[in-house]
Enzyme design. Structure first.
Site, PDB file in Angstrom:
ATOM      1  N   LYS A  50       0.829  -1.216   0.000  1.00 46.28           N
ATOM      2  CA  LYS A  50       0.000   0.000   0.000  1.00 46.28           C
ATOM      3  C   LYS A  50       0.859   1.260   0.000  1.00 46.28           C
ATOM      4  CE  LYS A  50      -4.152  -1.960   1.008  1.00 46.28           C
ATOM      5  NZ  LYS A  50      -5.435  -1.681   0.363  1.00 46.28           N
TER       6      LYS A  50
ATOM      7  N   LYS B  77     -14.135  -6.861  -6.637  1.00 46.57           N
ATOM      8  CA  LYS B  77     -14.365  -7.474  -5.342  1.00 46.57           C
ATOM      9  C   LYS B  77     -15.743  -8.109  -5.445  1.00 46.57           C
ATOM     10  CE  LYS B  77     -11.712  -4.242  -2.468  1.00 46.57           C
ATOM     11  NZ  LYS B  77     -10.595  -4.090  -3.398  1.00 46.57           N
TER      12      LYS B  77
HETATM   13 MG    MG Z   1      -7.206  -1.502  -3.769  1.00 44.00          MG
END
Ligand code: MG
Length: 317
Positions: free
Chosen positions: A137, A243
Site C-alpha cells: 500500500k 471485489k
Molecule cells: Mg485496492
C-alpha cells in the site's frame, strides 16, 4: 427454498491500516438455504466505506426476507444492496450447481504486505508460504520516504516475483506521475499501480494509463458492477479490480466480463471461507491468469477462516 441467516463479528489479528483509517472488526452475515435434499451457503460481507451497503442495511434486508424464497426474490434485490445480491445469489448457485463444493483450480494468490518498512521483513514469510505476487500500500507515509522504502523493497524481492502497488486513491496528480516514473524505471516488473487518484479524477487516471508503461488498475472507482460498466463505457481499457462480494449479482458480473472481455483482478473484502470460495470460483471462471487478492491466513485467526465444512462454520456462529 428455506432461508436462514446468522451474523458474525470477527476481530482482525491486528487492525488493518488503510488510507480510509484503521479497521478492527469485520461484521458480516452467513446465509443458509435448504430445499428438500440440499443445503447451500452464501455470505453477505458489506464494505460501506468502499461503496457497498452498510452492515446495518444488509441486516435489515435479511430480517425482512420471507422464510421461503425463490429466484424472483433474488432477482428483486435492489442494486443498492450489492453485497446482499452476491450473498443470496451465490447461496442459490451453491444449491443449484453445487458450485462451492467443487474443487477449485489452484489460482495464484497475491499476498498483502504490511505498510511501510515492515514490508521489508514480511515479504519473506509470504514467499516461504508460496506467494509470488505481493501487494504493497502507498500513500501512507510522505512520498519521498515511501519511494526510499520501495527501492529497498524491489531490491530485496526476487526478480521472478511480481509487485502490485495500491494507493487507495490517496495520491495527488504530481505524486502519481512521480510514482509511475519510478515504476517505469524498475527492473522488477510492477504488475500495476492500483487506484492512484480518487474516483472523482477518472479522466486524469485514464490519461495516465496511456502515458506510462506501468499499467493502472481501478479499484475504488469500480466497487459495484454499475460503476464497472460506467468506467468501461467512459473508456477505461486497463485493469479492473473486482471485489465480487460487493460487486453485486454474480450472473450479471459474468455476463459483463464475457461480453467485454475485460482484464480483471479478483480481490477479497475479508470474507469468511464461504464468501471467499464463491469469489474464487468466479475468479477461476473469469480471470484465471492473474493472481487473486484472496491472501489468506494471516489477517484472522479464528474458526471462520478454514473450517472443516461450511456446515461446521454455520454451527460455530
Ligand atoms: Mg485496492
Amino acid at each position: 427454498m428455506k432461508v436462514e441467516f446468522r451474523h458474525y463479528h470477527r476481530h482482525f489479528e491486528r487492525p488493518l491500516q488503510t488510507s480510509h483509517g484503521s479497521w478492527k472488526v469485520r461484521d458480516g452475515i452467513i446465509l443458509r438455504l435448504t430445499d428438500e435434499t440440499k443445503v447451500g451457503f452464501g455470505e453477505i460481507a458489506p464494505l460501506r466505506w468502499f461503496g457497498s451497503e452498510s452492515f446495518g442495511q444488509a441486516l435489515d434486508f435479511c430480517h425482512q426476507l420471507p422464510a421461503e424464497i425463490d429466484l424472483e426474490t433474488i432477482a428483486a434485490i435492489p442494486v443498492e444492496l450489492p453485497a446482499c445480491q452476491f450473498g443470496l445469489e451465490s447461496a442459490w448457485e451453491d444449491i443449484v450447481r453445487g458450485s462451492l463444493t467443487e474443487i477449485q483450480p489452484s489460482l495464484a494468490r497475491s499476498g498483502l504486505l504490511p505498510t511501510g518498512e515492515a514490508a521489508l521483513q514480511s515479504w519473506q514469510d509470504l514467499w516461504h508460504q508460496g506467494y509470488r505476487t505481493f501487494k504493497w500500500k502507498l500513500g501512507v507515509a510522505p512520498l519521498q520516504d515511501e519511494i526510499l522504502v520501495f527501492k529497498r523493497l524491489i531490491q530485496a524481492i526476487p526478480t521472478v516475483a511480481k509487485l502490485r502497488l495500491d494507493a487507495n486513491g490517496g495520491l495527488s496528480y504530481p505524486e502519481a506521475c512521480e510514482w509511475l516514473q519510478v515504476c517505469d524505471q524498475c527492473e522488477l516488473g510492477i504488475e500495476f499501480l492500483e487506484q492512484p487518484l480518487s474516483p472523482a479524477e477518472f479522466d486524469a487516471m485514464r490519461q495516465l494509463s496511456t502515458q506510462y508503461s506501468t499499467p493502472l488498475a481501478l479499484d475504488e472507482s469500480v466497487a459495484t458492477l454499475l460503476q464497472l460498466e460506467d468506467c468501461y463505457q467512459r473508456g477505461w481499457r486497463s485493469i479492473f479490480v473486482i471485489k465480487p462480494a460487493i460487486a453485486g449479482s454474480p450472473s450479471q458480473l459474468r455476463q459483463f466480463c464475457h461480453a467485454q472481455k475485460i482484464d480483471a483482478v479478483f480481490s477479497s473484502v475479508f470474507e469468511t471461507a464461504i464468501g471467499r470460495q464463491a469469489g474464487l470460483k468466479l475468479a477461476a471462471e473469469l480471470c484465471p491468469n492473474r493472481a487473486v487478492g484472496f491472501g489468506i491466513d494471516h489477517w484472522f485467526n479464528d474458526q471462520l477462516e478454514q473450517p472443516a465444512t461450511f456446515e461446521q462454520l454455520w454451527h460455530s456462529l
